[in-house]
Design an enzyme around this catalytic site. Sequence first.
Site, PDB file in Angstrom:
ATOM      1  N   LYS A  18      38.401  35.826  37.978  1.00 57.39           N
ATOM      2  CA  LYS A  18      38.153  37.002  38.822  1.00 57.39           C
ATOM      3  C   LYS A  18      36.655  37.180  39.061  1.00 57.39           C
ATOM      4  O   LYS A  18      35.851  37.089  38.133  1.00 57.39           O
ATOM      5  CB  LYS A  18      38.753  38.263  38.172  1.00 57.39           C
ATOM      6  CG  LYS A  18      38.641  39.477  39.086  1.00 57.39           C
ATOM      7  CD  LYS A  18      39.574  40.594  38.652  1.00 57.39           C
ATOM      8  CE  LYS A  18      39.396  41.835  39.508  1.00 57.39           C
ATOM      9  NZ  LYS A  18      39.757  41.616  40.911  1.00 57.39           N
ATOM     10  N   HIS A  36      40.915  41.104  32.970  1.00 58.32           N
ATOM     11  CA  HIS A  36      41.499  40.150  33.921  1.00 58.32           C
ATOM     12  C   HIS A  36      41.151  38.724  33.500  1.00 58.32           C
ATOM     13  O   HIS A  36      40.283  38.511  32.656  1.00 58.32           O
ATOM     14  CB  HIS A  36      40.971  40.395  35.340  1.00 58.32           C
ATOM     15  CG  HIS A  36      41.625  41.543  36.038  1.00 58.32           C
ATOM     16  ND1 HIS A  36      41.179  42.833  35.904  1.00 58.32           N
ATOM     17  CD2 HIS A  36      42.704  41.599  36.854  1.00 58.32           C
ATOM     18  CE1 HIS A  36      41.951  43.633  36.622  1.00 58.32           C
ATOM     19  NE2 HIS A  36      42.889  42.919  37.205  1.00 58.32           N
ATOM     20  N   CYS A  90      46.800  31.773  51.982  1.00 52.41           N
ATOM     21  CA  CYS A  90      48.089  31.497  51.337  1.00 52.41           C
ATOM     22  C   CYS A  90      48.040  30.406  50.275  1.00 52.41           C
ATOM     23  O   CYS A  90      49.029  30.194  49.584  1.00 52.41           O
ATOM     24  CB  CYS A  90      49.154  31.182  52.388  1.00 52.41           C
ATOM     25  SG  CYS A  90      48.848  29.644  53.251  1.00 52.41           S
ATOM     26  N   THR A 132      48.630  46.457  44.643  1.00 52.57           N
ATOM     27  CA  THR A 132      49.891  46.695  45.351  1.00 52.57           C
ATOM     28  C   THR A 132      51.073  46.888  44.397  1.00 52.57           C
ATOM     29  O   THR A 132      52.204  46.989  44.850  1.00 52.57           O
ATOM     30  CB  THR A 132      50.183  45.525  46.318  1.00 52.57           C
ATOM     31  OG1 THR A 132      49.947  44.298  45.635  1.00 52.57           O
ATOM     32  CG2 THR A 132      49.302  45.579  47.548  1.00 52.57           C
ATOM     33  N   MET A 186      47.119  34.521  44.574  1.00 49.74           N
ATOM     34  CA  MET A 186      48.021  35.536  45.131  1.00 49.74           C
ATOM     35  C   MET A 186      48.805  34.978  46.309  1.00 49.74           C
ATOM     36  O   MET A 186      49.987  35.250  46.471  1.00 49.74           O
ATOM     37  CB  MET A 186      47.233  36.778  45.555  1.00 49.74           C
ATOM     38  CG  MET A 186      46.992  37.781  44.457  1.00 49.74           C
ATOM     39  SD  MET A 186      48.501  38.308  43.638  1.00 49.74           S
ATOM     40  CE  MET A 186      49.413  39.002  45.000  1.00 49.74           C
ATOM     41  N   GLY A 213      44.814  43.241  50.607  1.00 46.78           N
ATOM     42  CA  GLY A 213      44.891  43.242  49.146  1.00 46.78           C
ATOM     43  C   GLY A 213      43.582  42.825  48.509  1.00 46.78           C
ATOM     44  O   GLY A 213      43.379  43.013  47.312  1.00 46.78           O
ATOM     45  N   THR A 214      42.692  42.250  49.307  1.00 50.68           N
ATOM     46  CA  THR A 214      41.380  41.820  48.807  1.00 50.68           C
ATOM     47  C   THR A 214      40.655  43.014  48.184  1.00 50.68           C
ATOM     48  O   THR A 214      40.790  44.146  48.671  1.00 50.68           O
ATOM     49  CB  THR A 214      40.533  41.268  49.990  1.00 50.68           C
ATOM     50  OG1 THR A 214      41.324  40.313  50.681  1.00 50.68           O
ATOM     51  CG2 THR A 214      39.247  40.633  49.515  1.00 50.68           C
ATOM     52  N   THR A 215      39.863  42.752  47.138  1.00 48.90           N
ATOM     53  CA  THR A 215      39.165  43.853  46.457  1.00 48.90           C
ATOM     54  C   THR A 215      37.653  43.638  46.481  1.00 48.90           C
ATOM     55  O   THR A 215      37.179  42.552  46.837  1.00 48.90           O
ATOM     56  CB  THR A 215      39.614  43.959  44.984  1.00 48.90           C
ATOM     57  OG1 THR A 215      39.262  42.738  44.320  1.00 48.90           O
ATOM     58  CG2 THR A 215      41.105  44.192  44.874  1.00 48.90           C
TER      59      THR A 215
HETATM   60  P1  NAD Z   1      41.910  33.102  45.075  1.00 48.98           P
HETATM   61  O1  NAD Z   1      40.477  32.719  45.097  1.00 48.98           O
HETATM   62  O2  NAD Z   1      42.857  32.313  44.233  1.00 48.98           O
HETATM   63  O3  NAD Z   1      42.514  33.115  46.568  1.00 48.98           O
HETATM   64  C1  NAD Z   1      41.794  33.465  47.707  1.00 48.98           C
HETATM   65  C2  NAD Z   1      42.177  32.446  48.756  1.00 48.98           C
HETATM   66  O4  NAD Z   1      41.647  32.849  50.015  1.00 48.98           O
HETATM   67  C3  NAD Z   1      41.612  31.040  48.449  1.00 48.98           C
HETATM   68  O5  NAD Z   1      42.656  30.092  48.493  1.00 48.98           O
HETATM   69  C4  NAD Z   1      40.608  30.823  49.573  1.00 48.98           C
HETATM   70  O6  NAD Z   1      40.514  29.450  49.956  1.00 48.98           O
HETATM   71  C5  NAD Z   1      41.256  31.676  50.671  1.00 48.98           C
HETATM   72  N1  NAD Z   1      40.344  31.937  51.774  1.00 48.98           N
HETATM   73  C6  NAD Z   1      39.064  32.368  51.746  1.00 48.98           C
HETATM   74  N2  NAD Z   1      38.554  32.410  52.978  1.00 48.98           N
HETATM   75  C7  NAD Z   1      39.531  32.008  53.826  1.00 48.98           C
HETATM   76  C8  NAD Z   1      39.611  31.831  55.225  1.00 48.98           C
HETATM   77  N3  NAD Z   1      38.565  32.068  56.014  1.00 48.98           N
HETATM   78  N4  NAD Z   1      40.797  31.418  55.750  1.00 48.98           N
HETATM   79  C9  NAD Z   1      41.852  31.175  54.967  1.00 48.98           C
HETATM   80  N5  NAD Z   1      41.840  31.289  53.618  1.00 48.98           N
HETATM   81  C10 NAD Z   1      40.679  31.702  53.064  1.00 48.98           C
HETATM   82  O7  NAD Z   1      41.949  34.631  44.650  1.00 48.98           O
HETATM   83  P2  NAD Z   1      43.210  35.534  44.259  1.00 48.98           P
HETATM   84  O8  NAD Z   1      43.269  35.680  42.776  1.00 48.98           O
HETATM   85  O9  NAD Z   1      44.412  35.091  44.998  1.00 48.98           O
HETATM   86  O10 NAD Z   1      42.716  36.959  44.815  1.00 48.98           O
HETATM   87  C11 NAD Z   1      42.384  37.142  46.165  1.00 48.98           C
HETATM   88  C12 NAD Z   1      41.920  38.577  46.362  1.00 48.98           C
HETATM   89  O11 NAD Z   1      43.012  39.473  46.082  1.00 48.98           O
HETATM   90  C13 NAD Z   1      40.795  38.989  45.415  1.00 48.98           C
HETATM   91  O12 NAD Z   1      39.939  39.888  46.105  1.00 48.98           O
HETATM   92  C14 NAD Z   1      41.526  39.701  44.298  1.00 48.98           C
HETATM   93  O13 NAD Z   1      40.718  40.619  43.602  1.00 48.98           O
HETATM   94  C15 NAD Z   1      42.614  40.393  45.076  1.00 48.98           C
HETATM   95  N6  NAD Z   1      43.810  40.786  44.321  1.00 48.98           N
HETATM   96  C16 NAD Z   1      44.400  41.927  44.724  1.00 48.98           C
HETATM   97  C17 NAD Z   1      45.582  42.333  44.126  1.00 48.98           C
HETATM   98  C18 NAD Z   1      46.264  43.557  44.647  1.00 48.98           C
HETATM   99  O14 NAD Z   1      47.256  44.007  44.069  1.00 48.98           O
HETATM  100  N7  NAD Z   1      45.802  44.103  45.766  1.00 48.98           N
HETATM  101  C19 NAD Z   1      46.147  41.575  43.087  1.00 48.98           C
HETATM  102  C20 NAD Z   1      45.499  40.399  42.697  1.00 48.98           C
HETATM  103  C21 NAD Z   1      44.321  39.999  43.333  1.00 48.98           C
END
Ligand code: NAD
Length: 267
Positions: free
Chosen positions: A159, A155, A10, A125, A14, A98-100
């Site tokens: 990313k 992007h 959180c 999403t 995202m 949502g992770t990719t």
């Molecule tokens: P980000 O790096 O800003 O956020 C990821 C977060 O997860 C970080 O704050 C990290 O500290 C946290 N995290 C990692 N391991 C953890 C754990 N064990 N416990 C708790 N928190 C943990 O990245 P982002 O831009 O927010 O993107 C995250 C993922 O979502 C990526 O894979 C991205 O490609 C994907 N994404 C998907 C969509 C969608 O529509 N599905 C849209 C945007 C991004």
Amino acid sequence: MKVKVAILGCSGRMGRNLIQAALEHESVELIGGSVRDSSPFANFDLGELAGIGAIGQKTSTELDNLLDADVFIDFTSIETTLENIKWCQSHNKALVIGTTGFSDEQVNEIKSAGRDIPVILAPNTSVGVNLMFKLLEITSKAIGDYTDIEIFEAHHRFKKDAPSGTAVKMGQVIADTLGRDLNKVAVYGREGITEERSRETIGFATVRAGDIVGEHTAYFADLGERLEITHKASSRMTFALGAMRAAFWLSEADNGYYDMQDVLGLK
Ligand code: NAD
């Protein structure tokens, strides 16, 4: 009835939007959110993270503190999500992923979790993107067998995976519709002197720059004309609100493996 959600990751880009979306969504109740053990945002106010002021709910480093949630929304990293799936399976919790960037093998692992829990794998999403997948299917059926098909995505500089999960899914939708094996026909970037393009290939091109939220275009190009299908996201809130929609839908679903096309009734 409100669905109780927890947001995994959180404090991420995202994650912060997901907190805001959860608080705005009338059918969702935010139970909490997780951060890494070593995170500077451990025990941090969720509202402060989302930039909307304190709400009196703190982040947690232990999923066990979030057991009141029915649906978990995971936008973290590949390794973390694979661990979170196991936790959700053993605690009988629904999961929106949502992770990719998952490999085929990892996707199969996620699919098999669908035997124990309801799970959605949604590399994008946004509602618009999922409508675009439908348009790609229609277009591929109509002109895909005689046009050159290329996929472009752009992007932000942060990313990590490329091409984006959405671009890969676009390629998968097109390949499936045309009866091609994406692993055999995908071409990832071109350099130097190459052969002429062969008709069945699907090319991918990637840009990483600045703060681009997410842009995707599929080209269906013939001699004399080309059709371009484009989606542009201008705010992460579009993904966050789509994830809430997915969580609400999943709260009423049986155990199984689903995607956003199921959520939006596009199948
Ligand atoms: P980000 O790096 O800003 O956020 C990821 C977060 O997860 C970080 O704050 C990290 O500290 C946290 N995290 C990692 N391991 C953890 C754990 N064990 N416990 C708790 N928190 C943990 O990245 P982002 O831009 O927010 O993107 C995250 C993922 O979502 C990526 O894979 C991205 O490609 C994907 N994404 C998907 C969509 C969608 O529509 N599905 C849209 C945007 C991004």
